[in-house]
Scaffold this motif. Sequence first.
Motif, PDB file in Angstrom:
ATOM      1  N   UNK A 126       6.361   8.010  -0.096  1.00 24.41           N
ATOM      2  CA  UNK A 126       7.332   7.193   0.643  1.00 24.41           C
ATOM      3  C   UNK A 126       7.577   7.802   2.022  1.00 24.41           C
ATOM      4  N   UNK A 127       7.648   9.109   2.054  1.00 25.75           N
ATOM      5  CA  UNK A 127       7.835   9.811   3.334  1.00 25.75           C
ATOM      6  C   UNK A 127       6.619   9.604   4.245  1.00 25.75           C
ATOM      7  N   UNK A 130       6.738   6.201   5.634  1.00 23.44           N
ATOM      8  CA  UNK A 130       7.727   6.117   6.712  1.00 23.44           C
ATOM      9  C   UNK A 130       7.158   6.674   8.023  1.00 23.44           C
ATOM     10  N   UNK A 133       5.114   4.034   9.698  1.00 24.67           N
ATOM     11  CA  UNK A 133       5.731   2.782  10.167  1.00 24.67           C
ATOM     12  C   UNK A 133       5.672   2.627  11.692  1.00 24.67           C
ATOM     13  N   UNK A 163       7.509   4.336  -5.414  1.00 23.88           N
ATOM     14  CA  UNK A 163       7.830   4.642  -4.018  1.00 23.88           C
ATOM     15  C   UNK A 163       8.465   3.438  -3.332  1.00 23.88           C
ATOM     16  N   UNK A 164       7.993   2.247  -3.685  1.00 27.30           N
ATOM     17  CA  UNK A 164       8.610   1.010  -3.178  1.00 27.30           C
ATOM     18  C   UNK A 164       8.797   1.014  -1.664  1.00 27.30           C
ATOM     19  N   UNK A 165       7.687   1.188  -0.962  1.00 24.67           N
ATOM     20  CA  UNK A 165       7.697   1.137   0.503  1.00 24.67           C
ATOM     21  C   UNK A 165       6.744   0.023   0.937  1.00 24.67           C
ATOM     22  N   UNK A 166       7.159  -0.803   1.901  1.00 23.53           N
ATOM     23  CA  UNK A 166       6.343  -1.991   2.214  1.00 23.53           C
ATOM     24  C   UNK A 166       4.952  -1.675   2.736  1.00 23.53           C
ATOM     25  N   UNK A 167       4.795  -0.552   3.422  1.00 22.42           N
ATOM     26  CA  UNK A 167       3.474  -0.234   3.977  1.00 22.42           C
ATOM     27  C   UNK A 167       2.728   0.800   3.129  1.00 22.42           C
TER      28      UNK A 167
END
Lengths: 308, 295
Positions: A126-127, A130, A133, A163-167
């Motif tokens: 997830x990090x 981010x 992004x 992680x549930x991150x869009x990218x």
Amino acid sequence: MKQFRSSTDDFGMDTITLTGPLPAKLQAVRGAGFSQIMLLARDIVGHDAGVEAAIRAVRESGLRVTGFQVLRDFEGLSGHLHEYKIDIAKSMLEMCAALGSRVLLVCSSTSAHATDDRDALARDLRKLAMLAVPLGIRIAYEGLSWGRTINEFHDAWDIVCRANAPNLGIGIDSFHIFATQTPLTKLDALNPQKIFLVQLADFMWNEIRSVEERITTARHFRVFPGEGVHSDQVAELVMRLDKLGYRGDYSFEVFNDDYQQMPMERVCARAIRAAEWLGEDVLRRSVPLPNRMRLKSNGPLSAQGKAK
Amino acid sequence: MVTQHNREVFACATNPLGLDGIEYIEYATSKPQALGQVLEMMGFRPIARHRSREVMLYRQGRMNIIVNAHISALPRAVQPTETPVISAIALRARSAAMAYHHVIEQGAWAAPTHVEVMELNIPAIHGAGDSRIYFVDRYNDFSIYDVDFTPIPTVDPHPPALAGLHFFGIVQYIGTDRMEDWTEFYTRLFAFQLLPDNERFGILPKGRVLRSSCGSFYLQLIGPDSEIGNVEGDELLQRVGFGAPDVPAAVAALRARGVCFISAGSHQTDARGALTQNYLGSLMFEIVHDERHKL
């Protein structure tokens, strides 16, 4: 212009398959009729004229960049090891963005220093997502078949979901699926919008008996789709993904020692045959509809028309 | 480990960074006087000059705008061009260090800063395009401008706001298929709240609106026009919105100072808001109805 040009548009080669200077690789891949290429970081950094010149060569090649690889052993580390890998990741992301690539491939960790806590693995990815992004990059997380904790695509998918991150999405590599004999029916559980890259390769023997043999085969004896002994499974894989709704790229991830001592044009000719087999005979993508409209695949799974 | 300078910062779950509005917005331009003229037309006054660089501070009410004409040697920084670009937003935080370390830990990029002797090291991260987001925690009894700027003699350092103008928000242009990515950026890093689609302000309702975790300003994300096709589009902070308790009164006051407003199609000035014409090639301001004066 090749006869089946539009049916092969979604398939690309990887610089990892070819031997030679980067501009020659780009020219050979373009000359064979491909419109995209997957880039290995070493091919960029190792360019004789330097990284800036390599980036310029890629941007001027006329080829779209499928993705950039590969960030290894990233997730699950702590303390100074984590900080070290964050620095490596930043460097990869900056090169990825400079090359105009929208995808960075990340392989699941093999490190004995990494935790097996899935929430911690998800937190690190997830990090990473981010960090990607602001640069407009998507992270494709691939379950390496010799990954320490994550070694099948459904495990990688579990981490992506946590992680549930869009990218952050999943990268699929047919080699690892065949090596671990993971049932292809498990693909149906994936969200096609979260499959960010599909890499295709086959190999020449039916079974791989040990992890060591798996690594050796993966790094030296892969062949193009249609050239190995799992053609039916390759066909089933792409048809399942197509039926699922996947409309992204397919990249030929072929590490092969023999191809590395062949003229690039000969290797690329084999690759384009594989693309034609998949585009025409498997997915039955006929030409030429406007705006990349596609016919849905139909008919039985078959590899009868495969390239040989 | 990060030292917790202020233990009250994390007391509020909806505002983990302890944000408290916008301290300043910075423009980069190689024509600082031209931009200064537009800002003065909008009601701002030049207040102070930077001690070591070609940087000016403009102010009205509680709004600070910095005009930066200094050529940066830092990587991924906005370079001044003739057309002004929003190069940074500075957010007030209860503890700048805490806010900075929190977002870095979540995956923000630390942006290098260049500080001369006796100047403040204001922590920054990379934002949209080449822009930066700063964290400032000295905005009450003591201000950052007291250290880095020299006041212009005889000028009132606190000129009143014209027609109650205050910072309302920022419009950010984003690339194709980037809405979820940028929403994640602001909600995950800054705990911004996504507004429902039927909650919009002003006369330009496109895109998605996020409310800051302190509730005092908004961020509007606007993607490429889908009717034009699959356009990639640059990502940048496109314009600043000023809140006004009475939009027609504010528009009249600004018109009297020479500001022109767009009056075409759906962009008609009304009680909800107004949009200025484009100045200097890229500069426009939005006026949005907002009763809050204290911002």
